[in-house]
Design a protein around this motif. Structure first.
Motif, PDB file in Angstrom:
ATOM      1  N   PRO A 277       9.167   4.060  -0.220  1.00  0.00           N
ATOM      2  CA  PRO A 277      10.351   3.226  -0.420  1.00  0.00           C
ATOM      3  C   PRO A 277      11.208   3.633  -1.617  1.00  0.00           C
ATOM      4  O   PRO A 277      12.394   3.358  -1.648  1.00  0.00           O
ATOM      5  CB  PRO A 277       9.772   1.818  -0.608  1.00  0.00           C
ATOM      6  CG  PRO A 277       8.348   1.987  -0.919  1.00  0.00           C
ATOM      7  CD  PRO A 277       7.928   3.297  -0.329  1.00  0.00           C
ATOM      8  N   SER A 278      10.631   4.273  -2.599  1.00  0.00           N
ATOM      9  CA  SER A 278      11.391   4.743  -3.767  1.00  0.00           C
ATOM     10  C   SER A 278      11.532   6.255  -3.739  1.00  0.00           C
ATOM     11  O   SER A 278      11.589   6.905  -4.788  1.00  0.00           O
ATOM     12  CB  SER A 278      10.697   4.308  -5.063  1.00  0.00           C
ATOM     13  OG  SER A 278      10.614   2.916  -5.155  1.00  0.00           O
TER      14      SER A 278
ATOM     15  N   ARG B 254      13.052   8.672  -6.407  1.00  0.00           N
ATOM     16  CA  ARG B 254      13.511   7.954  -7.598  1.00  0.00           C
ATOM     17  C   ARG B 254      12.611   8.230  -8.809  1.00  0.00           C
ATOM     18  O   ARG B 254      13.088   8.346  -9.930  1.00  0.00           O
ATOM     19  CB  ARG B 254      13.569   6.466  -7.300  1.00  0.00           C
ATOM     20  CG  ARG B 254      14.169   5.648  -8.405  1.00  0.00           C
ATOM     21  CD  ARG B 254      14.471   4.239  -7.950  1.00  0.00           C
ATOM     22  NE  ARG B 254      14.764   3.417  -9.091  1.00  0.00           N
ATOM     23  CZ  ARG B 254      14.571   2.130  -9.145  1.00  0.00           C
ATOM     24  NH1 ARG B 254      14.076   1.499  -8.090  1.00  0.00           N
ATOM     25  NH2 ARG B 254      14.861   1.448 -10.216  1.00  0.00           N
ATOM     26  N   PHE B 255      11.328   8.282  -8.584  1.00  0.00           N
ATOM     27  CA  PHE B 255      10.373   8.536  -9.657  1.00  0.00           C
ATOM     28  C   PHE B 255       9.535   9.783  -9.367  1.00  0.00           C
ATOM     29  O   PHE B 255       8.388   9.881  -9.781  1.00  0.00           O
ATOM     30  CB  PHE B 255       9.433   7.326  -9.829  1.00  0.00           C
ATOM     31  CG  PHE B 255      10.157   6.038 -10.048  1.00  0.00           C
ATOM     32  CD1 PHE B 255      10.817   5.784 -11.236  1.00  0.00           C
ATOM     33  CD2 PHE B 255      10.188   5.073  -9.054  1.00  0.00           C
ATOM     34  CE1 PHE B 255      11.485   4.577 -11.437  1.00  0.00           C
ATOM     35  CE2 PHE B 255      10.857   3.873  -9.239  1.00  0.00           C
ATOM     36  CZ  PHE B 255      11.508   3.626 -10.437  1.00  0.00           C
ATOM     37  N   ASP B 256      10.115  10.742  -8.665  1.00  0.00           N
ATOM     38  CA  ASP B 256       9.393  11.930  -8.210  1.00  0.00           C
ATOM     39  C   ASP B 256       8.908  12.781  -9.382  1.00  0.00           C
ATOM     40  O   ASP B 256       9.696  13.269 -10.182  1.00  0.00           O
ATOM     41  CB  ASP B 256      10.294  12.759  -7.297  1.00  0.00           C
ATOM     42  CG  ASP B 256       9.602  13.969  -6.717  1.00  0.00           C
ATOM     43  OD1 ASP B 256       8.363  14.043  -6.785  1.00  0.00           O
ATOM     44  OD2 ASP B 256      10.305  14.839  -6.165  1.00  0.00           O
TER      45      ASP B 256
ATOM     46  N   ARG C  56       4.123   6.202  -5.033  1.00  0.00           N
ATOM     47  CA  ARG C  56       4.833   6.127  -6.318  1.00  0.00           C
ATOM     48  C   ARG C  56       4.789   7.504  -6.973  1.00  0.00           C
ATOM     49  O   ARG C  56       3.824   8.239  -6.854  1.00  0.00           O
ATOM     50  CB  ARG C  56       4.212   5.059  -7.204  1.00  0.00           C
ATOM     51  CG  ARG C  56       2.855   5.447  -7.735  1.00  0.00           C
ATOM     52  CD  ARG C  56       2.123   4.265  -8.337  1.00  0.00           C
ATOM     53  NE  ARG C  56       0.894   4.650  -8.958  1.00  0.00           N
ATOM     54  CZ  ARG C  56      -0.213   5.026  -8.315  1.00  0.00           C
ATOM     55  NH1 ARG C  56      -0.220   5.049  -7.003  1.00  0.00           N
ATOM     56  NH2 ARG C  56      -1.298   5.357  -8.972  1.00  0.00           N
ATOM     57  N   GLY C  57       5.834   7.863  -7.657  1.00  0.00           N
ATOM     58  CA  GLY C  57       5.864   9.149  -8.340  1.00  0.00           C
ATOM     59  C   GLY C  57       5.995  10.329  -7.400  1.00  0.00           C
ATOM     60  O   GLY C  57       5.694  11.457  -7.779  1.00  0.00           O
TER      61      GLY C  57
ATOM     62  N   TYR D 274       0.835  -1.205   0.000  1.00  0.00           N
ATOM     63  CA  TYR D 274       0.000   0.000   0.000  1.00  0.00           C
ATOM     64  C   TYR D 274       0.872   1.258   0.000  1.00  0.00           C
ATOM     65  O   TYR D 274       0.658   2.176  -0.800  1.00  0.00           O
ATOM     66  CB  TYR D 274      -0.926  -0.007   1.213  1.00  0.00           C
ATOM     67  CG  TYR D 274      -1.749   1.248   1.359  1.00  0.00           C
ATOM     68  CD1 TYR D 274      -2.839   1.483   0.539  1.00  0.00           C
ATOM     69  CD2 TYR D 274      -1.429   2.200   2.317  1.00  0.00           C
ATOM     70  CE1 TYR D 274      -3.595   2.635   0.653  1.00  0.00           C
ATOM     71  CE2 TYR D 274      -2.173   3.358   2.451  1.00  0.00           C
ATOM     72  CZ  TYR D 274      -3.258   3.567   1.619  1.00  0.00           C
ATOM     73  OH  TYR D 274      -3.991   4.714   1.743  1.00  0.00           O
ATOM     74  N   GLU D 275       1.866   1.295   0.872  1.00  0.00           N
ATOM     75  CA  GLU D 275       2.741   2.473   0.950  1.00  0.00           C
ATOM     76  C   GLU D 275       3.484   2.687  -0.365  1.00  0.00           C
ATOM     77  O   GLU D 275       3.582   3.815  -0.851  1.00  0.00           O
ATOM     78  CB  GLU D 275       3.741   2.335   2.088  1.00  0.00           C
ATOM     79  CG  GLU D 275       4.660   3.535   2.203  1.00  0.00           C
ATOM     80  CD  GLU D 275       5.732   3.380   3.271  1.00  0.00           C
ATOM     81  OE1 GLU D 275       6.508   4.340   3.446  1.00  0.00           O
ATOM     82  OE2 GLU D 275       5.806   2.322   3.907  1.00  0.00           O
TER      83      GLU D 275
END
Length: 95
Positions: free
Chosen positions: A29-30, A33-35, A23-24, A17-18
Motif C-alpha cells: 500500500p505504500s 514511499r519508504f523503499d 514496509r520499506g 499483514y500486507e
C-alpha cells in the motif's frame, strides 16, 4: 499484533499483514514511499568489503564471529531444522 490476533475481519487482517510485510519496499500500500531497496543495494557491497578487509570471506562470517553460531552453514542448518519442525503446526493452522 492485536489486529492480527483479534480482528474479526479477514480483510482487515490481510491489509494489516500486507502493509507490515511490504514496509520499506517498492510493494504494498505504500509502494515506493519508504523503499529501502537503493540503500540496501549500496550497503551490501560495503558490508562485503568490510568483511574482506577484516579477513572474513563474507559479511555473514564477520557478523557471526562473536555469536553462538560460528558459521553461516550452522545458521542455515538451524533454520532448516526449525522450519521442518514448525511446518506441521503451520500447515494444521495451529500457528
Amino acid at each position: 499484533m492485536t489486529v492480527m490476533t483479534s480482528a474479526e475481519s479477514d480483510r482487515l487482517r490481510r491489509d494489516v499483514y500486507e502493509a507490515w510485510i511490504t514496509r520499506g519496499s517498492d510493494l504494498g500500500p505504500s509502494a515506493g514511499r519508504f523503499d529501502n531497496g537503493p540503500i540496501i543495494a549500496e550497503l551490501l557491497p560495503l558490508r562485503h568489503e568490510l568483511a574482506q578487509l577484516l579477513g572474513f570471506q563474507s559479511y555473514a562470517e564477520y557478523a557471526l564471529a562473536t555469536r553462538m553460531a560460528k558459521n553461516p552453514k550452522q545458521v542455515t542448518s538451524f533454520l532448516d531444522d526449525l522450519a521442518r519442525r514448525c511446518l506441521p503446526a503451520g500447515a494444521s493452522g495451529i500457528l
